[in-house]
Design a protein around this motif. Structure first.
Motif, PDB file in Angstrom:
ATOM      1  N   HIS A  78       0.703  -1.123  -0.037  1.00  0.00           N
ATOM      2  CA  HIS A  78      -0.023   0.000  -0.073  1.00  0.00           C
ATOM      3  C   HIS A  78       0.890   1.410  -0.089  1.00  0.00           C
ATOM      4  O   HIS A  78       0.555   2.316  -0.643  1.00  0.00           O
ATOM      5  CB  HIS A  78      -0.884  -0.053   1.404  1.00  0.00           C
ATOM      6  CG  HIS A  78      -2.065  -0.806   1.102  1.00  0.00           C
ATOM      7  ND1 HIS A  78      -2.520  -1.726   0.196  1.00  0.00           N
ATOM      8  CD2 HIS A  78      -3.222  -0.660   1.685  1.00  0.00           C
ATOM      9  CE1 HIS A  78      -3.622  -2.192   0.185  1.00  0.00           C
ATOM     10  NE2 HIS A  78      -4.134  -1.581   1.170  1.00  0.00           N
ATOM     11  N   GLN A  79       1.998   1.295   0.680  1.00  0.00           N
ATOM     12  CA  GLN A  79       2.851   2.442   0.765  1.00  0.00           C
ATOM     13  C   GLN A  79       3.350   2.853  -0.708  1.00  0.00           C
ATOM     14  O   GLN A  79       3.416   3.914  -0.968  1.00  0.00           O
ATOM     15  CB  GLN A  79       4.003   2.301   1.732  1.00  0.00           C
ATOM     16  CG  GLN A  79       3.615   2.237   3.168  1.00  0.00           C
ATOM     17  CD  GLN A  79       4.478   1.816   4.070  1.00  0.00           C
ATOM     18  OE1 GLN A  79       5.688   1.157   3.743  1.00  0.00           O
ATOM     19  NE2 GLN A  79       4.402   2.205   5.372  1.00  0.00           N
ATOM     20  N   GLN A  80       3.683   1.851  -1.551  1.00  0.00           N
ATOM     21  CA  GLN A  80       4.145   2.114  -2.667  1.00  0.00           C
ATOM     22  C   GLN A  80       2.738   2.691  -3.906  1.00  0.00           C
ATOM     23  O   GLN A  80       3.092   3.643  -4.520  1.00  0.00           O
ATOM     24  CB  GLN A  80       4.574   0.861  -3.457  1.00  0.00           C
ATOM     25  CG  GLN A  80       5.334   1.197  -4.851  1.00  0.00           C
ATOM     26  CD  GLN A  80       5.831   0.163  -5.608  1.00  0.00           C
ATOM     27  OE1 GLN A  80       5.093  -0.730  -6.201  1.00  0.00           O
ATOM     28  NE2 GLN A  80       7.110  -0.106  -5.588  1.00  0.00           N
ATOM     29  N   ALA A  81       1.784   2.043  -3.481  1.00  0.00           N
ATOM     30  CA  ALA A  81       0.464   2.772  -4.255  1.00  0.00           C
ATOM     31  C   ALA A  81       0.488   4.030  -3.795  1.00  0.00           C
ATOM     32  O   ALA A  81       0.262   4.997  -4.881  1.00  0.00           O
ATOM     33  CB  ALA A  81      -0.727   1.943  -3.647  1.00  0.00           C
ATOM     34  N   LEU A  82       0.662   4.581  -2.386  1.00  0.00           N
ATOM     35  CA  LEU A  82       0.694   6.041  -2.057  1.00  0.00           C
ATOM     36  C   LEU A  82       1.507   6.842  -2.618  1.00  0.00           C
ATOM     37  O   LEU A  82       1.451   8.001  -3.261  1.00  0.00           O
ATOM     38  CB  LEU A  82       0.641   6.211  -0.590  1.00  0.00           C
ATOM     39  CG  LEU A  82      -0.284   5.553   0.231  1.00  0.00           C
ATOM     40  CD1 LEU A  82      -0.265   5.726   1.828  1.00  0.00           C
ATOM     41  CD2 LEU A  82      -2.104   5.772  -0.255  1.00  0.00           C
ATOM     42  N   GLU A  83       2.871   6.124  -2.853  1.00  0.00           N
ATOM     43  CA  GLU A  83       3.920   6.894  -3.591  1.00  0.00           C
ATOM     44  C   GLU A  83       3.526   7.247  -4.958  1.00  0.00           C
ATOM     45  O   GLU A  83       3.789   8.174  -5.581  1.00  0.00           O
ATOM     46  CB  GLU A  83       5.182   5.948  -3.498  1.00  0.00           C
ATOM     47  CG  GLU A  83       6.311   6.438  -4.222  1.00  0.00           C
ATOM     48  CD  GLU A  83       7.818   5.785  -4.237  1.00  0.00           C
ATOM     49  OE1 GLU A  83       8.794   5.897  -4.885  1.00  0.00           O
ATOM     50  OE2 GLU A  83       7.505   4.366  -3.627  1.00  0.00           O
ATOM     51  N   LEU A  84       3.102   6.261  -5.814  1.00  0.00           N
ATOM     52  CA  LEU A  84       2.629   6.413  -7.041  1.00  0.00           C
ATOM     53  C   LEU A  84       1.366   7.369  -7.286  1.00  0.00           C
ATOM     54  O   LEU A  84       1.445   8.394  -8.160  1.00  0.00           O
ATOM     55  CB  LEU A  84       1.963   5.201  -7.720  1.00  0.00           C
ATOM     56  CG  LEU A  84       3.016   4.041  -7.886  1.00  0.00           C
ATOM     57  CD1 LEU A  84       2.553   2.737  -8.580  1.00  0.00           C
ATOM     58  CD2 LEU A  84       4.403   4.459  -8.636  1.00  0.00           C
TER      59      LEU A  84
END
Length: 238
Positions: A78-84
């Motif tokens: 999820h953290q990478q999704a937020l980064e995107l």
């Protein structure tokens, strides 16, 4: 998920209890039929009341390693999704893509908090000893650093197309992880969170695929119009 020991329960009808017990009228009505529980090898079967059978089926909710691993890895996923999604406001051309990014961030931010709280409630660290690098390499759907850098460098329609492509793959990976923990885990809260991931991200994949198709179609039509205009101009000059 498998919560209970593999004990077979055989339902039997309860007949004539009122005739055998003169005080039965004073008891509350039975909530269901009694059940026969086969005994272990060498032991007799047991007959349980409906209430006792319900207790027998009570969930063993203690988390196993699959539950803990899922929570830790999905937090990072999820953290990478937020980064995107953080890249969309300044780079996306499509209003729909920007709104999609907002919805994803609004949903997955609180989910991260919920999973962190769940881990802490069982005395588990948010990150294991192997570290984030190992988890990133093993999780399905994660974008590579090269892909993220390419997304950062993109603008307009190019950003929209790449964002949708990466996020579709990212969502598909999350669904894979959620499906796996539903078969391997033991904790009901993790199962509920996994169900939410599957339902929500399956719907979002469908929307993103439609958005990507429309964007590619519109771009193709725009190229065709530009080509026709260039041909007409060339004909006039000739």
């Amino acid at each position: 998920m498998k919560f209970f020991a593999p004990v077979a329960l055989t339902t039997v009808a309860v007949l004539g209890l009122g005739a055998c017990d003169a005080g039965s009228e004073d008891r509350p009505a039975a909530s269901g039929p009694s059940v026969i529980v086969p005994g272990a090898p060498g032991e007799a079967n047991r007959t349980l009341s409906a209430e006792e059978a319900a207790d027998q089926r009570a969930e063993d909710d203690s988390p196993n390693s699959a539950d803990v691993s899922y929570a830790r890895q999905m937090i990072q996923h999820h953290q990478q999704a937020l980064e995107l999604t953080e890249l969309a406001p300044d780079r996306a051309e499509s209003t729909q893509v920007k709104k999609l990014a907002e919805r994803i961030a609004a949903a997955q931010g609180p989910e991260i908090t919920a999973m962190e709280s769940w881990l802490k409630s069982y005395g588990k660290a948010v990150e294991d000893d192997e570290g984030a690098a190992h988890d990133h390499a093993s999780m399905p759907g994660m974008a590579t650093e090269a892909q993220i850098e390419k997304l950062r460098a993109a603008k307009g329609k190019a950003f929209d197309q790449l964002f949708l492509t990466l996020m579709i793959t990212h969502h598909e990976g999350a669904i894979t992880m959620a499906t796996e923990v539903k078969g391997q885990g033991n904790n009901i809260r993790i199962e509920e969170m996994a169900d939410d991931v599957v339902a929500q991200q399956t719907a979002e994949i469908s929307r993103m695929q439609n958005m990507r198709y429309r964007s590619a179609r519109d771009e193709g039509e725009a190229r065709a119009r530009r080509g026709k205009g260039a041909n007409r101009l060339a004909q006039r000059r000739a």
